[in-house]
Design a protein around this motif. Structure first.
Motif, mmCIF file in Angstrom:
data_model
loop_
_atom_site.group_PDB
_atom_site.id
_atom_site.type_symbol
_atom_site.label_atom_id
_atom_site.label_comp_id
_atom_site.label_asym_id
_atom_site.label_seq_id
_atom_site.Cartn_x
_atom_site.Cartn_y
_atom_site.Cartn_z
ATOM 1 N N SER A 244 0.826 -1.195 0.000
ATOM 2 C CA SER A 244 0.000 0.000 0.000
ATOM 3 C C SER A 244 0.870 1.257 0.000
ATOM 4 O O SER A 244 2.082 1.191 0.208
ATOM 5 N N TRP A 245 0.253 2.398 -0.269
ATOM 6 C CA TRP A 245 0.936 3.688 -0.166
ATOM 7 C C TRP A 245 -0.106 4.764 0.108
ATOM 8 O O TRP A 245 -1.308 4.555 -0.094
ATOM 9 N N ASP A 246 0.340 5.887 0.600
ATOM 10 C CA ASP A 246 -0.545 7.022 0.832
ATOM 11 C C ASP A 246 -0.783 7.739 -0.492
ATOM 12 O O ASP A 246 0.159 8.266 -1.100
ATOM 13 N N VAL A 247 -2.018 7.763 -0.942
ATOM 14 C CA VAL A 247 -2.366 8.432 -2.194
ATOM 15 C C VAL A 247 -2.618 9.910 -1.914
ATOM 16 O O VAL A 247 -3.463 10.258 -1.089
ATOM 17 N N LYS A 248 -1.880 10.757 -2.582
ATOM 18 C CA LYS A 248 -2.117 12.191 -2.463
ATOM 19 C C LYS A 248 -3.376 12.555 -3.252
ATOM 20 O O LYS A 248 -3.542 12.141 -4.395
ATOM 21 N N LEU A 249 -4.249 13.340 -2.628
ATOM 22 C CA LEU A 249 -5.564 13.636 -3.189
ATOM 23 C C LEU A 249 -5.783 15.135 -3.330
ATOM 24 O O LEU A 249 -5.084 15.939 -2.723
ATOM 25 N N GLY A 250 -6.769 15.481 -4.130
ATOM 26 C CA GLY A 250 -7.077 16.881 -4.367
ATOM 27 C C GLY A 250 -7.055 17.243 -5.841
ATOM 28 O O GLY A 250 -7.184 18.410 -6.205
ATOM 29 N N ARG A 251 -6.901 16.238 -6.704
ATOM 30 C CA ARG A 251 -6.938 16.492 -8.150
ATOM 31 C C ARG A 251 -8.357 16.871 -8.571
ATOM 32 O O ARG A 251 -9.328 16.452 -7.949
ATOM 33 N N ALA B 131 5.624 1.396 -4.961
ATOM 34 C CA ALA B 131 4.742 2.326 -4.254
ATOM 35 C C ALA B 131 5.220 3.764 -4.438
ATOM 36 O O ALA B 131 4.426 4.672 -4.725
ATOM 37 N N ALA B 132 6.524 3.991 -4.303
ATOM 38 C CA ALA B 132 7.075 5.344 -4.461
ATOM 39 C C ALA B 132 6.900 5.849 -5.881
ATOM 40 O O ALA B 132 6.588 7.031 -6.112
ATOM 41 N N ALA B 133 7.072 4.967 -6.867
ATOM 42 C CA ALA B 133 6.938 5.369 -8.269
ATOM 43 C C ALA B 133 5.491 5.708 -8.607
ATOM 44 O O ALA B 133 5.223 6.598 -9.418
ATOM 45 N N MET B 134 4.548 5.027 -7.984
ATOM 46 C CA MET B 134 3.142 5.327 -8.222
ATOM 47 C C MET B 134 2.774 6.703 -7.665
ATOM 48 O O MET B 134 1.986 7.442 -8.271
ATOM 49 N N VAL B 135 3.336 7.055 -6.528
ATOM 50 C CA VAL B 135 3.113 8.394 -5.982
ATOM 51 C C VAL B 135 3.688 9.442 -6.933
ATOM 52 O O VAL B 135 3.061 10.466 -7.212
ATOM 53 N N LYS B 136 4.877 9.169 -7.450
ATOM 54 C CA LYS B 136 5.515 10.096 -8.387
ATOM 55 C C LYS B 136 4.687 10.244 -9.651
ATOM 56 O O LYS B 136 4.491 11.364 -10.153
ATOM 57 N N MET B 137 4.187 9.147 -10.189
ATOM 58 C CA MET B 137 3.371 9.214 -11.384
ATOM 59 C C MET B 137 2.090 9.987 -11.122
ATOM 60 O O MET B 137 1.608 10.746 -11.975
ATOM 61 N N GLY B 138 1.517 9.823 -9.943
ATOM 62 C CA GLY B 138 0.296 10.518 -9.593
ATOM 63 C C GLY B 138 0.449 12.025 -9.503
ATOM 64 O O GLY B 138 -0.545 12.755 -9.458
ATOM 65 N N ASP B 139 1.693 12.506 -9.463
ATOM 66 C CA ASP B 139 1.979 13.941 -9.408
ATOM 67 C C ASP B 139 2.092 14.580 -10.795
ATOM 68 O O ASP B 139 2.379 15.772 -10.899
ATOM 69 N N ILE B 140 1.874 13.800 -11.856
ATOM 70 C CA ILE B 140 2.031 14.355 -13.205
ATOM 71 C C ILE B 140 0.896 15.341 -13.499
ATOM 72 O O ILE B 140 -0.262 14.957 -13.625
ATOM 73 N N ARG B 141 1.230 16.599 -13.541
ATOM 74 C CA ARG B 141 0.357 17.704 -13.954
ATOM 75 C C ARG B 141 -1.079 17.601 -13.454
ATOM 76 O O ARG B 141 -2.035 17.636 -14.246
ATOM 77 N N PRO B 142 -1.305 17.505 -12.157
ATOM 78 C CA PRO B 142 -2.685 17.466 -11.669
ATOM 79 C C PRO B 142 -3.367 18.819 -11.809
ATOM 80 O O PRO B 142 -2.725 19.861 -11.729
ATOM 81 N N LEU B 143 -4.657 18.798 -12.021
ATOM 82 C CA LEU B 143 -5.456 20.019 -11.972
ATOM 83 C C LEU B 143 -5.843 20.257 -10.515
ATOM 84 O O LEU B 143 -6.381 19.354 -9.861
ATOM 85 N N VAL B 144 -5.592 21.444 -10.004
ATOM 86 C CA VAL B 144 -5.878 21.740 -8.601
ATOM 87 C C VAL B 144 -6.522 23.120 -8.493
ATOM 88 O O VAL B 144 -6.605 23.865 -9.473
ATOM 89 N N GLY B 145 -6.945 23.449 -7.287
ATOM 90 C CA GLY B 145 -7.528 24.762 -7.055
ATOM 91 C C GLY B 145 -8.838 24.921 -7.789
ATOM 92 O O GLY B 145 -9.785 24.148 -7.602
ATOM 93 N N SER B 146 -8.906 25.929 -8.666
ATOM 94 C CA SER B 146 -10.127 26.191 -9.430
ATOM 95 C C SER B 146 -10.045 25.650 -10.857
ATOM 96 O O SER B 146 -10.972 25.846 -11.649
ATOM 97 N N ALA B 147 -8.965 24.974 -11.195
ATOM 98 C CA ALA B 147 -8.818 24.413 -12.543
ATOM 99 C C ALA B 147 -9.763 23.229 -12.727
ATOM 100 O O ALA B 147 -10.083 22.508 -11.779
ATOM 101 N N GLY B 148 -10.231 23.028 -13.944
ATOM 102 C CA GLY B 148 -11.095 21.889 -14.212
ATOM 103 C C GLY B 148 -12.386 21.950 -13.421
ATOM 104 O O GLY B 148 -12.898 23.035 -13.102
ATOM 105 N N GLN B 149 -12.892 20.777 -13.066
ATOM 106 C CA GLN B 149 -14.137 20.676 -12.300
ATOM 107 C C GLN B 149 -14.168 19.344 -11.587
ATOM 108 O O GLN B 149 -13.310 18.485 -11.807
#
Length: 326
Positions: A145-152, A297-315
């Protein structure tokens, strides 16, 4: 005068680079494993239970769900653009030749989204669901398992042309694979470790037939003969074979052991161990299952950081297959 202009141009470039770097850091800083702790605390348990049910019904589904996150992140970043259907202004990535007839599990994502929406409407993004599902699918078949960063947030557009340009092809050379990953900010080690996801799942005969019937020498003769029985030179395109012939339903390092023995099913698998720059990584993970698990697990976290939309971007899309109507 010329020196002043040169200094001004240099200063402007540095300023722009600082802004770009700060934006990247800021976007990643807004992602957090606890993002839904207050707004939708039941989201993660709902996703976990749904993934467990799906995988218990069909073990192969774990690989399919994990693959969705990968194919999403490599196109426009991790923004759930992959899940969008064709529309008036949308050319779906589902129809890219690397995805069409190959990707599975959309219905699982749709069911999860519906359940989460019923509890926390308009809160949890499809992009985050894909990221959590990838982790939970890995765990469901014995992975770490790994901690998934959220907020995309979710994209309102898709890009089939970019999908076909950025997603690796089954016939890609090592050099082409490295280019695909480098474009996403991922290195050779990331390529090898993320390819380790092929320790689960299956592929169709039509994808790997050429490897069985060409004149390549980087394939074990016995392995070739065995695979040919279920993948004739003509016909049987949809016949399945495991990507890991030893433990295809368990998340372990046997995939890398197969490569060392020249028993990689796909050309892109064996390309990782064929006298090139990635051989050392393959040998390392073939010998150390613990290193594979933690590094994956570490590589999946890194991949999950690829250009996420955050804040008011997207929906936050209400359904994953279409953008919200304004």
């Amino acid at each position: 005068m010329a020196s002043s202009l040169a200094f001004l141009a240099s200063s402007t470039l540095i300023f722009l680079l600082l802004i770009l770097n700060n934006n990247v850091i800021e976007s990643q800083a807004q992602l957090s494993p606890s993002f839904y702790a207050r707004t939708c605390p039941n989201a993660l348990p709902i996703i976990k239970a749904a993934v467990r049910t799906a995988v218990s019904r069909e073990r192969r589904m774990a690989a399919s769900l994990l693959r969705l996150h990968f194919h999403d992140c490599f196109v426009q970043g991790c923004d759930a653009s992959l899940l969008l259907n064709n529309g008036p202004s949308i050319t779906s990535e589902k129809n890219a030749f690397q995805n069409d007839g190959s990707l599975r599990g959309y219905e699982v994502i749709d069911a999860i989204k519906s359940r989460v929406e019923s509890v926390c409407p308009g809160v949890v993004s499809c992009a985050d669901i894909l990221a959590v599902v990838a982790r939970d699918a890995t765990v469901a078949v014995g992975g770490q398992s790994w901690d998934v960063k959220l907020g995309r947030r979710d994209s309102v557009t898709a890009n089939r042309a970019l999908a076909e340009a950025n997603l690796p092809r089954a016939t890609a050379t090592l050099g082409e694979l490295l280019q695909n990953f480098n474009r996403q900010g991922l290195n050779a080690r990331d390529l090898v470790i993320l390819s380790g996801a092929h320790t689960i799942g299956q592929a169709t005969c039509g994808v790997f037939r050429a490897r069985l019937y060409n004149n390549n020498t980087n394939i074990d003769a016995g392995f070739r003969a065995t695979r040919r029985r279920n993948c004739p030179i003509n016909g049987g395109d949809g016949n399945l074979a495991p990507l890991d012939l030893v433990t295809p339903n368990n998340f372990d390092n046997n995939y890398f052991k197969n490569l060392v023995q020249r028993k990689g099913l796909l050309p892109t698998d064996q390309a990782l161990f064929n006298g090139g720059s990635t051989d050392g990584f393959v040998i390392k993970y073939s010998r150390n299952n613990g290193a594979f698990r933690s590094d994956f697990a570490a590589a999946m976290v890194k991949m999950g950081d690829i250009r996420p939309l955050v804040g008011s971007a997207g929906q936050i899309r209400r359904i994953c297959s279409a953008p919200n109507r304004v």
